[in-house]
Design an enzyme around this catalytic site. Structure first.
Site, PDB file in Angstrom:
ATOM      1  N   CYS A  97       0.812  -1.217   0.000  1.00 57.41           N
ATOM      2  CA  CYS A  97       0.000   0.000   0.000  1.00 57.41           C
ATOM      3  C   CYS A  97       0.855   1.281   0.000  1.00 57.41           C
ATOM      4  O   CYS A  97       1.516   1.569  -0.988  1.00 57.41           O
ATOM      5  CB  CYS A  97      -0.949  -0.046   1.194  1.00 57.41           C
ATOM      6  SG  CYS A  97      -2.343   1.070   1.037  1.00 57.41           S
ATOM      7  N   HIS A 197      -3.591  -5.878   1.970  1.00 58.33           N
ATOM      8  CA  HIS A 197      -3.400  -6.063   3.409  1.00 58.33           C
ATOM      9  C   HIS A 197      -3.970  -7.434   3.766  1.00 58.33           C
ATOM     10  O   HIS A 197      -4.487  -8.137   2.916  1.00 58.33           O
ATOM     11  CB  HIS A 197      -4.174  -5.015   4.205  1.00 58.33           C
ATOM     12  CG  HIS A 197      -3.773  -3.616   3.946  1.00 58.33           C
ATOM     13  ND1 HIS A 197      -2.612  -3.079   4.437  1.00 58.33           N
ATOM     14  CD2 HIS A 197      -4.380  -2.620   3.259  1.00 58.33           C
ATOM     15  CE1 HIS A 197      -2.519  -1.820   4.062  1.00 58.33           C
ATOM     16  NE2 HIS A 197      -3.576  -1.512   3.342  1.00 58.33           N
TER      17      HIS A 197
END
Lengths: 255, 455
Positions: A97, A197
Site C-alpha cells: 500500500c 493487506h
C-alpha cells in the site's frame, strides 16, 4: 555456510504499520523458524543508515498521510539509493500500500502534494476522490506462486505501471492498482509491491516462501524450501476466497 | 410536539429491542426534525459520549451516577450510537404526547456521527474518551477524523463543557477554536506505566509539528505522559486524576480519585486500566453536572456490567468470562488482564467481519497474541473469520494441535466448555457482533439474563 539465516530489514516499523502489515514479518520469521533456519529482524527507521549488503529481505508497510510524508523525505536521502542497490543485487522486497506507492516514480496526492518516489518500480500513483475498500482476489502467474492471492485493500491512490515492471496479478474481485486496467501490484526482479493487506503473507504462504527462497539464495545454495504443513493456511485462504467471491457488491474488473 | 407524538407511537408499533436501528431510520425519514424537538424538551439538556473505546461503559457508569443523584437519564443503552439509534432511544423513552420521560439525555455517539449529533442535539457536555484505529475502513484516517471532531466541538454553544482524555495525545489536541470550556482527565500513577510504546500505538507524533512524541510513561496503546521535543506541546494538566491504582485481574481495580472537590478511594468491578479511564470520564462528567461524591460512589457500586464487557456467566458447570475485544488496543489490554489469571487457560475467540465489526480483519495482526499464546491451554476459534483467528494464534506460537476451528458458534461454545474442567473459567474473547451472537445464544440456553435489560 551452515544453517541458513534470513536477515529481514523492517523499514519504518513504527510509522508504516497500518492495517496489521507487521503480520507479514511475523509470517516470514515463523516460516523460517519452523524450518530450523535462523532469523534476524532489524528495524530501520527515520535517520538510520541502511547498508544494502546487510539484509536479504526488505519489508515496508502502509501508513497514514502524515507518516507517509515523513518517510518520503527520509527515503529521498541515502536510503532510497541503498534500497535500489539491494534490489539490483537480488535482495527480496515486499511493499504494501503506502510503502508500495513510495517506491514508484512519484505519488501525486489528492490534495495536490507531489511526493517524489525512489523509482524502484516503474510506476506512478495519483490520489483519487473515492477510496477503494474491500476484499480482493488476484490471479497471479508469479513462478512458484501460480494461483489466487487473497487480501483486503483500502486505498485512494491509483497506481499505473510503466513498461519496466509487470503486475503481480490480475484482479478477479476488487479494484487493484487503479480500478481500471485490472492489474494488481507490481513485480520487478525479486521486489513486490501490492495493495493487499490481510496480512498478506499468512494466508498466501506460497508467496511468503517465494520471498524467503529468493532472499536466502543470495547467500545460500538452495533449490527449494522444505515443505511445511500449511493445512490451516490453506483453509483460511479458501474461506477468505469463498467469502470474497460470494460478495455481490464488488464489481470485478476483468484483466 | 405533533411530530414527537406520532414518532413515539410509530416507534412503538415498529417495536424494537434497543439497539435496533430500524425504527429510528423510519422516524427520521418521516420526521427529520424529531431528534431536535425531542432533545429540546429535555430539561437537563444532553450529554454526548464519543471516542473509539469505552463509550458504552462510560455511559453506563454515568447513568448509574445520574440515577443515584436523582436524575432520570434517557439513554441509548446498547451501542446503538448513530443518529438512528439516538432517535429511537428518544422516541422509546417518550410518553404519548412525545415528551421524553426523563430530564437529561445521555447518548453514546459514534465518532463519525459527532458533528451531526452536536448540530442537532445542542449538548451541554461532550466527552471524548480516546481515538484508536478501530474501523479505518469506515472512517479513513485518524487525522481526518480528528479534524471532523474539531469542527464538531467548534460548533458547540459557549456555555457547553468538553471533557477530554489527557492521556491520549490526539484527543488532548482536540478543541481548537472551541468556544466551550475544556476539562481533562488522566492517570497520574507511574506504578501502572510500561516502558516504551507498543507497536500497536496509533498516535505517536505531535499533531502540531509532526515530531515523534517523547513518552515518559506509557499506560497502554498510545495512552501516557508525553511531550513534544519539537514544539514543546505537552499533555495538559488534568482536573480529574487517578492517583493510585491497584489492578486485581479480571475482578477489577481499586482506584484513588483526585478531583477539584474531593479525594477518595473506590473499588471498580471492571478489569483493566482502560476501565479506569472510563471511571475517570464518568466521574468527571458527573461532577461537572453538579453531582456529589455520594452519587459517584453509589453509581460505581451499583454498576451492572455493560453487556459483554467483562462479565462472568455460569454455564454448564463452568464459568464463562465474556469480554468484548474489538481492536488492537482493547485486545492488548484484555491480554494484559489475563496475564493475572495464570496459565493453561481455556480460550474461545470469536472473530466476525460484519459491518459493525469492520469488514477488514487485518487488525488481529497488530494484537500481541504472542503474549496470549503462552497463557493458553487451547483455543477454539469461531466466527465468520474463524480461520483467520486460528492462523493468527498459530503464528503467535500456539501449537496447531491446541487450536480448533469451529465456525459455528454453538459448536464452538460446546467445544470450549467441554475442554474445561468442572468449575474452571473459560475466557471468551469476542468482537462486537460476535458478543451479541454469544449473548443471544446464552439467553436461549437460559444461562444469562435477558439481552435487553430494561433501564
Amino acid at each position: 555456510m551452515g544453517t541458513p539465516e534470513l536477515r529481514i530489514c523492517h523499514l519504518y516499523p513504527e510509522l508504516m504499520n497500518i492495517y496489521g502489515d507487521r503480520g507479514n514479518v511475523i509470517a516470514l520469521a515463523q516460516r523460517c523458524r519452523w524450518r530450523g533456519y535462523g532469523v534476524r529482524v532489524t528495524p530501520v527507521s527515520l535517520g538510520d543508515g541502511l547498508d544494502p549488503t546487510e539484509h536479504d529481505l526488505y519489508f515496508i508497510g502502509g501508513g497514514q498521510d502524515r507518516e507517509q510524508i515523513l518517510v518520503c523525505e527520509d527515503l529521498a536521502r541515502e536510503k532510497g539509493d541503498a534500497l535500489r542497490q539491494a534490489v539490483e543485487d537480488g535482495a527480496a522486497l515486499l511493499s504494501i500500500c503506502g510503502g508500495f506507492q513510495l517506491l514508484g516514480d512519484h505519488f501525486l496526492t489528492y490534495t495536490g502534494e507531489d511526493l517524489p518516489g525512489i523509482s524502484l518500480f516503474d510506476a506512478k500513483t495519483a490520489g483519487g476522490d473515492a477510496r477503494f475498500i474491500g476484499n480482493v482476489a488476484v490471479e497471479s502467474g508469479l513462478e512458484g506462486v501460480e494461483g489466487v492471492l487473497v487480501g483486503f485493500e483500502n486505498h485512494s491512490g491509483r497506481t499505473y505501471l510503466g513498461s519496466g515492471c509487470r503486475p503481480l496479478g490480475g484482479v478477479i474481485r476488487g479494484y487493484g492498482n487503479n480500478g481500471e486496467d485490472g492489474q494488481e501490484g507490481c513485480v520487478y526482479r525479486n521486489a513486490i509491491g501490492t495493495y493487499l493487506h490481510g496480512s498478506l503473507l499468512p494466508k498466501n504462504p506460497r508467496l511468503a516462501d517465494w520471498l524467503i527462497l529468493r532472499a536466502l539464495r543470495r547467500r545460500h545454495d538452495l533449490d527449494e524450501l522444505p515443505r511445511l504443513d500449511d493445512s490451516l493456511e490453506e483453509a483460511a485462504h479458501r474461506a477468505a476466497l469463498e467469502l470474497t467471491l460470494r460478495e455481490k457488491r464488488r464489481r470485478g474488473v476483468s484483466p | 410536539m405533533a411530530a414527537g407524538k406520532a414518532v413515539t407511537q410509530l416507534s412503538r408499533r415498529l417495536g424494537a429491542g434497543a439497539g435496533s436501528n430500524f425504527p429510528g431510520r423510519v422516524v427520521l425519514r418521516l420526521y427529520p426534525e424529531a431528534p431536535e424537538e425531542m432533545a429540546a424538551s429535555l430539561a437537563g439538556g444532553c450529554v454526548l459520549v464519543s471516542g473509539t473505546n469505552g463509550k458504552t461503559t462510560t455511559s453506563n457508569l454515568l447513568a448509574g451516577m445520574m440515577r443515584a443523584g436523582g436524575m432520570l437519564p434517557v439513554h441509548n443503552r446498547v451501542g446503538a450510537n448513530l443518529m438512528t439509534g439516538i432517535t429511537a432511544a428518544l422516541a422509546q423513552a417518550s410518553d404519548r404526547k412525545g415528551i421524553p420521560r426523563g430530564d437529561i439525555g445521555l447518548f453514546e455517539v459514534d465518532e463519525a456521527t459527532l458533528p451531526a449529533a452536536v448540530r442537532r442535539l445542542r449538548p451541554r457536555l461532550v466527552i471524548v474518551t480516546n481515538l484508536f484505529r478501530d474501523q479505518l475502513d469506515r472512517y479513513g484516517e485518524l487525522e481526518s477524523l480528528a479534524r471532523k471532531m474539531d469542527a464538531a466541538l467548534k460548533d458547540l454553544d459557549g456555555e457547553a463543557v468538553v471533557l477530554l482524555n489527557a492521556d491520549d495525545p490526539l484527543v488532548a489536541s482536540l478543541g481548537r477554536d472551541c468556544p466551550a470550556r475544556i476539562y481533562y482527565y488522566g492517570i497520574e500513577y507511574a506504578g501502572v506505566a510500561e516502558a516504551g510504546l507498543r507497536h500497536a500505538a496509533d498516535s505517536k507524533h505531535c499533531r502540531e509539528c509532526g515530531s515523534p512524541l517523547d513518552f515518559k510513561a506509557n499506560y497502554f496503546g498510545h495512552m501516557g505522559k508525553y511531550s513534544c521535543p519539537g514544539c514543546g506541546a505537552a499533555r495538559p494538566p488534568v482536573d480529574f486524576a487517578a492517583t493510585h491504582i491497584e489492578l486485581s485481574g479480571t475482578r477489577g481495580s481499586r482506584v484513588r480519585l483526585s478531583t477539584p472537590r474531593w479525594q477518595g478511594e473506590l473499588f471498580l468491578g471492571l478489569p483493566g486500566l482502560y476501565n479506569v479511564h472510563n471511571l475517570l470520564a464518568a466521574s468527571g462528567c458527573a461532577q461537572l453536572l453538579g453531582l456529589d461524591r455520594e452519587a459517584v460512589e453509589r453509581g460505581v457500586e451499583g454498576y451492572s456490567t455493560a453487556f459483554g464487557r467483562g462479565e462472568r456467566i455460569p454455564v454448564g458447570g463452568r464459568d464463562l468470562f465474556l469480554v468484548l475485544s474489538k481492536n488492537p488496543t482493547g485486545f492488548n489490554e484484555v491480554i494484559r488482564t489475563l496475564r493475572g489469571e495464570g496459565t493453561g487457560l481455556p480460550l474461545l475467540a470469536a472473530l466476525n467481519d460484519r459491518i459493525a465489526d469492520g469488514r477488514d480483519v487485518s487488525w488481529i495482526w497488530d494484537v500481541d497474541f504472542e503474549e496470549l499464546a503462552p497463557l493458553a491451554r487451547y483455543l477454539v476459534a469461531t466466527g465468520t473469520r474463524a480461520r483467520d483467528m486460528a492462523l493468527r494464534m498459530k503464528y503467535a506460537g500456539l501449537h496447531p494441535s491446541a487450536i480448533r476451528v469451529e465456525p459455528e458458534l454453538k459448536r464452538a461454545l460446546r467445544a470450549a466448555l467441554e475442554g474445561a474442567d468442572e468449575g474452571e473459567t473459560v475466557y471468551a474473547l469476542t468482537t462486537y457482533t460476535a458478543t451479541l451472537d454469544l449473548r443471544r445464544l446464552l439467553t436461549r440456553m437460559k444461562a444469562a439474563p435477558g439481552l435487553w435489560k430494561e433501564a
